[in-house]
Design a protein around this motif. Structure first.
Motif, PDB file in Angstrom:
ATOM      1  N   HIS A 136       2.557  -5.838 -11.034  1.00  0.00           N
ATOM      2  CA  HIS A 136       1.233  -5.987 -11.446  1.00  0.00           C
ATOM      3  C   HIS A 136       0.416  -6.025  -9.932  1.00  0.00           C
ATOM      4  O   HIS A 136      -0.399  -5.385  -9.787  1.00  0.00           O
ATOM      5  N   SER A 137       1.032  -7.108  -9.235  1.00  0.00           N
ATOM      6  CA  SER A 137       0.435  -7.301  -7.845  1.00  0.00           C
ATOM      7  C   SER A 137       0.247  -6.010  -6.970  1.00  0.00           C
ATOM      8  O   SER A 137      -0.500  -5.690  -6.500  1.00  0.00           O
ATOM      9  N   LEU A 138       1.475  -5.498  -7.232  1.00  0.00           N
ATOM     10  CA  LEU A 138       1.810  -4.187  -6.085  1.00  0.00           C
ATOM     11  C   LEU A 138       0.603  -2.967  -6.485  1.00  0.00           C
ATOM     12  O   LEU A 138       0.080  -2.350  -5.775  1.00  0.00           O
ATOM     13  N   LEU A 139       0.680  -2.801  -7.818  1.00  0.00           N
ATOM     14  CA  LEU A 139      -0.303  -1.759  -8.401  1.00  0.00           C
ATOM     15  C   LEU A 139      -1.503  -2.208  -7.944  1.00  0.00           C
ATOM     16  O   LEU A 139      -2.511  -1.152  -7.760  1.00  0.00           O
ATOM     17  N   SER A 140      -1.986  -3.632  -8.201  1.00  0.00           N
ATOM     18  CA  SER A 140      -3.368  -4.009  -7.781  1.00  0.00           C
ATOM     19  C   SER A 140      -3.666  -3.541  -6.228  1.00  0.00           C
ATOM     20  O   SER A 140      -4.665  -3.021  -5.739  1.00  0.00           O
ATOM     21  N   CYS A 141      -2.742  -3.988  -5.460  1.00  0.00           N
ATOM     22  CA  CYS A 141      -2.948  -3.524  -4.025  1.00  0.00           C
ATOM     23  C   CYS A 141      -2.881  -1.950  -3.754  1.00  0.00           C
ATOM     24  O   CYS A 141      -3.704  -1.603  -2.796  1.00  0.00           O
TER      25      CYS A 141
ATOM     26  N   ARG B 127       0.835  -1.185   0.018  1.00  0.00           N
ATOM     27  CA  ARG B 127       0.141   0.011  -0.017  1.00  0.00           C
ATOM     28  C   ARG B 127       0.876   1.282   0.000  1.00  0.00           C
ATOM     29  O   ARG B 127       0.436   2.416  -0.497  1.00  0.00           O
ATOM     30  N   TYR B 128       2.094   1.156   0.636  1.00  0.00           N
ATOM     31  CA  TYR B 128       2.736   2.431   0.838  1.00  0.00           C
ATOM     32  C   TYR B 128       4.288   2.128   0.199  1.00  0.00           C
ATOM     33  O   TYR B 128       5.008   3.101   0.376  1.00  0.00           O
ATOM     34  N   ASN B 129       4.212   1.331  -0.821  1.00  0.00           N
ATOM     35  CA  ASN B 129       5.371   1.353  -1.801  1.00  0.00           C
ATOM     36  C   ASN B 129       6.530   1.340  -1.071  1.00  0.00           C
ATOM     37  O   ASN B 129       7.573   1.594  -1.457  1.00  0.00           O
ATOM     38  N   LEU B 130       6.746   0.464  -0.094  1.00  0.00           N
ATOM     39  CA  LEU B 130       7.915   0.292   0.700  1.00  0.00           C
ATOM     40  C   LEU B 130       8.653  -0.951  -0.074  1.00  0.00           C
ATOM     41  O   LEU B 130       8.242  -2.001  -0.612  1.00  0.00           O
TER      42      LEU B 130
ATOM     43  N   THR C 192       6.426 -11.152  -0.690  1.00  0.00           N
ATOM     44  CA  THR C 192       5.930 -11.125  -1.982  1.00  0.00           C
ATOM     45  C   THR C 192       4.948 -12.293  -2.346  1.00  0.00           C
ATOM     46  O   THR C 192       4.225 -12.063  -3.139  1.00  0.00           O
ATOM     47  N   LYS C 193       5.146 -13.383  -1.888  1.00  0.00           N
ATOM     48  CA  LYS C 193       4.319 -14.570  -2.126  1.00  0.00           C
ATOM     49  C   LYS C 193       2.775 -14.146  -1.703  1.00  0.00           C
ATOM     50  O   LYS C 193       1.951 -14.396  -2.258  1.00  0.00           O
ATOM     51  N   LEU C 194       2.825 -13.556  -0.534  1.00  0.00           N
ATOM     52  CA  LEU C 194       1.421 -13.119  -0.070  1.00  0.00           C
ATOM     53  C   LEU C 194       0.799 -12.130  -1.095  1.00  0.00           C
ATOM     54  O   LEU C 194      -0.511 -12.227  -1.053  1.00  0.00           O
ATOM     55  N   ILE C 195       1.310 -11.106  -1.413  1.00  0.00           N
ATOM     56  CA  ILE C 195       0.999 -10.120  -2.198  1.00  0.00           C
ATOM     57  C   ILE C 195       0.575 -10.737  -3.608  1.00  0.00           C
ATOM     58  O   ILE C 195      -0.758 -10.481  -4.050  1.00  0.00           O
ATOM     59  N   LYS C 196       1.200 -11.334  -4.064  1.00  0.00           N
ATOM     60  CA  LYS C 196       0.825 -11.907  -5.371  1.00  0.00           C
ATOM     61  C   LYS C 196      -0.048 -13.090  -5.360  1.00  0.00           C
ATOM     62  O   LYS C 196      -0.904 -13.068  -6.206  1.00  0.00           O
ATOM     63  N   GLY C 197       0.034 -13.909  -4.153  1.00  0.00           N
ATOM     64  CA  GLY C 197      -1.006 -15.330  -4.132  1.00  0.00           C
ATOM     65  C   GLY C 197      -2.225 -14.904  -3.687  1.00  0.00           C
ATOM     66  O   GLY C 197      -3.262 -15.568  -3.932  1.00  0.00           O
TER      67      GLY C 197
ATOM     68  N   ASN D 231       5.302   3.499 -10.010  1.00  0.00           N
ATOM     69  CA  ASN D 231       6.371   2.973 -10.350  1.00  0.00           C
ATOM     70  C   ASN D 231       7.713   3.280 -10.050  1.00  0.00           C
ATOM     71  O   ASN D 231       8.326   3.696 -11.131  1.00  0.00           O
ATOM     72  N   THR D 232       8.174   3.209  -8.939  1.00  0.00           N
ATOM     73  CA  THR D 232       9.422   4.130  -8.581  1.00  0.00           C
ATOM     74  C   THR D 232      10.543   3.479  -8.935  1.00  0.00           C
ATOM     75  O   THR D 232      10.635   2.267  -9.219  1.00  0.00           O
ATOM     76  N   ASP D 233      11.743   4.222  -8.823  1.00  0.00           N
ATOM     77  CA  ASP D 233      12.948   3.403  -9.101  1.00  0.00           C
ATOM     78  C   ASP D 233      13.394   2.241  -8.524  1.00  0.00           C
ATOM     79  O   ASP D 233      13.883   1.384  -9.232  1.00  0.00           O
ATOM     80  N   PHE D 234      13.040   2.057  -7.153  1.00  0.00           N
ATOM     81  CA  PHE D 234      13.654   0.666  -6.458  1.00  0.00           C
ATOM     82  C   PHE D 234      12.683  -0.440  -6.900  1.00  0.00           C
ATOM     83  O   PHE D 234      12.977  -1.423  -6.448  1.00  0.00           O
ATOM     84  N   ARG D 235      11.639  -0.032  -7.713  1.00  0.00           N
ATOM     85  CA  ARG D 235      10.877  -1.251  -8.382  1.00  0.00           C
ATOM     86  C   ARG D 235      11.239  -1.715  -9.498  1.00  0.00           C
ATOM     87  O   ARG D 235      10.723  -2.769 -10.306  1.00  0.00           O
ATOM     88  N   GLY D 236      12.369  -1.003 -10.103  1.00  0.00           N
ATOM     89  CA  GLY D 236      12.843  -1.272 -11.500  1.00  0.00           C
ATOM     90  C   GLY D 236      13.203  -2.765 -11.884  1.00  0.00           C
ATOM     91  O   GLY D 236      13.242  -3.141 -12.994  1.00  0.00           O
TER      92      GLY D 236
END
Length: 617
Positions: free
Chosen positions: A575-580, A66-69, A102-107, A562-567
């Motif tokens: 996609h999962s992060l953007l959905s959340c 949610r907070y792009n950490l 990561t698995k919890l967010i995507k799954g 979609n910030t730099d540290f997500r590159g």
């Protein structure tokens, strides 16, 4: 010894016998085993404890997304939890590093936050990234009505890679996104994007191909882009002379920002002059052409004018030809200051108009009333005579406008004209008012030409307003319904007319009192008569009108997320992060996660543990 489970005699050596045993190889080995072994209580976890742990891990995973950490936060947080909460059994069992998070967010989290758009009418918003380096993305959002919350929501759909931004490639990406999500083109009621020809052109673009798939797609344009273009065109109406040349507002802002912030020395000198002229040490912002109406945010604050003028006059390069000398001369010109006073005034309402249409609120129904700039230079009685059709207002020519004394140029510009009679000549004043009129005319012309002012649907959007229900002919509602035959079929038009007549006859006290239109029509749809929905067809039409997008601001914001540290993350993870991030409107502490989410998280945890244990083996 409880560790070795033997009796140790201390008959001969006493304390030394005990010490000798504690230092023995056998005891040290047994102690090491005991320290690294879990008790049966910790091995066998109750179902309630397991649920508490999974719930805690899921909530934190949602917080990260949610907070792009960065995901590395999870590694450190996992080690901190048992230290922060030593008395908590849940904290002792909490174990969710970056891989598991990561698995919890995507799954679990992302799939459960996606709205089911397969059966809903929606407005489509898309945009292509303009990055010069790296891969390009084509983001797709949908604007739909959420029945559970009774509100219009914007939801992230997809963001495929599309490095070759041709019409065919972009449309194929969009079509593939629909196919993967099981969405029919029949559900698309409206389209919105920026004004690039590849996505908005009438002959060969993403929009034109969308119309081929769904002929009834409506397009109201991105109001924010159009306002920005209108102001850019109007800025070219400012001459400065003699000799006459275009007012270099943007160049001046860029030169001032560059000269005063390029190194540490200019910054220090600028601060000295700010203190000397007794003005607040405000930062000079950088003007960015790709930012909507960046000019208003980056304009030179007029309080800084004396400090900047003193700074450039004392600059060592003032005697040389170049941008320093040019800036110094422009700052010393009273005509330039006059134009900046006017811009400081006029850009404020234009930015407010732009900002209002960047919001998620329903704004199309109020576009006519929000266009107030015409009242700055045209007599009010002339505007009122045109009723609701602003395109019929005759605004060009000084004979159709107010006098110079009544022209709304802002109080600061008016005071400067009065107090600077010795510096501002009559010719300069005449040229200024002529330029201001051309500015107003150009902005108005561009808005009327580009905005959907002439679209009958925009005029008929007043049917959404509860205050106007008694003034609207039933045929207006029928005409609106005919624009979306995929939502209201022809055989349902008689039913629609009947429901609208019933709605008009309903006393205000029986109807909801909500101010927000989406919530109002959500509650109207729940009204019943004889145990059956009272306005099912009418409310379905109104909810369709509510999802028509009025700007492309939401699509633009996706690229900022979609910030730099997500590159270096994978496509599916992003996609999962953007959905959340986009599909969850609540704060983390207020998010109501369903039992299904936790159940899916439990499955994702089991999958993670299986993969983790197999890799360890």
């Amino acid at each position: 010894c409880t560790i070795c489970r033997i009796s140790v005699s201390c008959a001969s050596g006493g304390k030394n016998d005990v010490k000798r045993h504690l230092e023995s190889k056998n005891h040290l080995s047994n102690r090491n085993v005991a320290e690294n072994s879990q008790s049966l209580k910790n091995v066998f976890v109750t179902e309630k404890e397991a649920f508490s742990v999974i719930k805690a891990e899921t909530i934190f995973a949602n917080f990260v997304a949610r907070y792009n950490l960065p995901f590395t936060v999870a590694d450190h947080f996992t080690k901190m939890v048992p230290i922060m909460f030593p008395d908590s059994s849940t904290a002792k069992k909490y174990a969710s590093g970056k891989t598991k998070t990561t698995k919890l967010i995507k799954g679990s989290l992302a799939p459960n936050l996606d709205d089911d758009v397969a059966e809903k009418p929606f407005g489509l918003m898309c945009d292509e990234s303009n990055d010069q380096g790296g891969e390009k993305d084509f983001v797709t959002l949908v604007r739909l009505y959420n029945e559970e919350e009774m509100a219009v929501k914007t939801r992230f759909l997809d963001m495929p890679k599309c490095n070759i931004g041709s019409t065919e490639n972009l449309f194929n990406c969009l079509d593939e996104s629909f196919r993967k999500s099981g969405i029919s083109w029949n559900n698309v009621v409206a389209y919105n994007s920026d004004n690039a020809s590849v996505v908005k052109g009438r002959k060969n673009s993403v929009y034109s191909r969308s119309v081929q798939r769904q002929p009834n797609v409506m397009d109201m344009g991105c109001i924010c882009h159009l306002v920005n273009l209108a102001v850019g065109a109007a800025m070219k109406m400012f001459p400065l002379g003699p000799p006459l040349f275009l007012l270099p507002v943007e160049d001046l802002l860029v030169d001032i920002q560059y000269t005063t912030t390029s190194t540490t020395v200019p910054k220090k000198k600028k601060k000295e002059f700010q203190e000397f002229t007794n003005v607040d040490p405000l930062k000079i912002l950088k003007h960015c052409l790709t930012r909507w109406l960046s000019l208003q945010k980056c304009r030179v604050n007029l309080q800084q004018w004396p400090a900047l003028q003193a700074y450039f006059n004392s600059h060592e390069d003032m005697e040389k030809k170049g941008h320093v000398r040019k800036v110094g001369q422009l700052l010393a010109d009273p005509e330039m200051k006059l134009y900046f006073n006017f811009l400081q005034f006029i850009l404020a309402p234009l930015v407010s108009f732009n900002t209002a249409f960047q919001s998620e609120d329903i704004k199309l129904a109020t576009m006519h009333s929000d266009m107030k700039i015409m009242g700055f230079f045209v007599p009010i009685k002339t505007i009122k005579a045109a009723a609701e059709d602003l395109s019929k207002v005759t605004y060009k020519g000084i004979e159709n406008q107010v006098s110079d004394s009544d022209l709304n140029i802002g109080n600061k510009a008016r005071v400067l004209l009065i107090n600077s009679k010795d510096e501002i000549t009559h010719e300069t004043e005449r040229r200024f008012f002529k330029s201001v009129r051309r500015f107003f005319e150009t902005v108005t012309e561009k808005m009327l030409r580009a905005f959907p002012i002439g679209d009958q649907l925009l005029k008929d959007m007043t049917i959404l307003s509860p205050e106007e229900k008694e003034n609207i002919p039933a045929q207006t509602v029928i005409n609106v319904a005919k624009r979306s035959p995929q939502v209201i079929q022809e055989k349902q038009l008689d039913k629609l007319r009947e429901e609208f007549t019933d709605y008009q006859l309903t006393e205000p006290g029986e109807l909801p009192s909500e101010e927000k239109l989406d919530l109002y029509w959500g509650k109207v749809s729940q009204m019943k008569a004889a145990g059956e929905p009272r306005f099912p067809t009418l409310s379905r039409l109104m909810k369709t009108l509510l999802v028509i997008p009025h700007s492309n601001a939401s699509s633009e914001r996706i690229f900022s997320l979609n910030t730099d540290f997500r590159g270096d993350l994978g496509k599916d993870t992003i996609h999962s992060l953007l959905s959340c991030k986009v599909n969850n409107d609540r704060c983390c502490h207020d998010t109501m996660l369903s039992t299904k989410v936790f159940r899916d998280c439990k499955s994702a945890t089991w999958s993670y543990n299986q993969n983790h244990s197999s890799k360890a083996c």
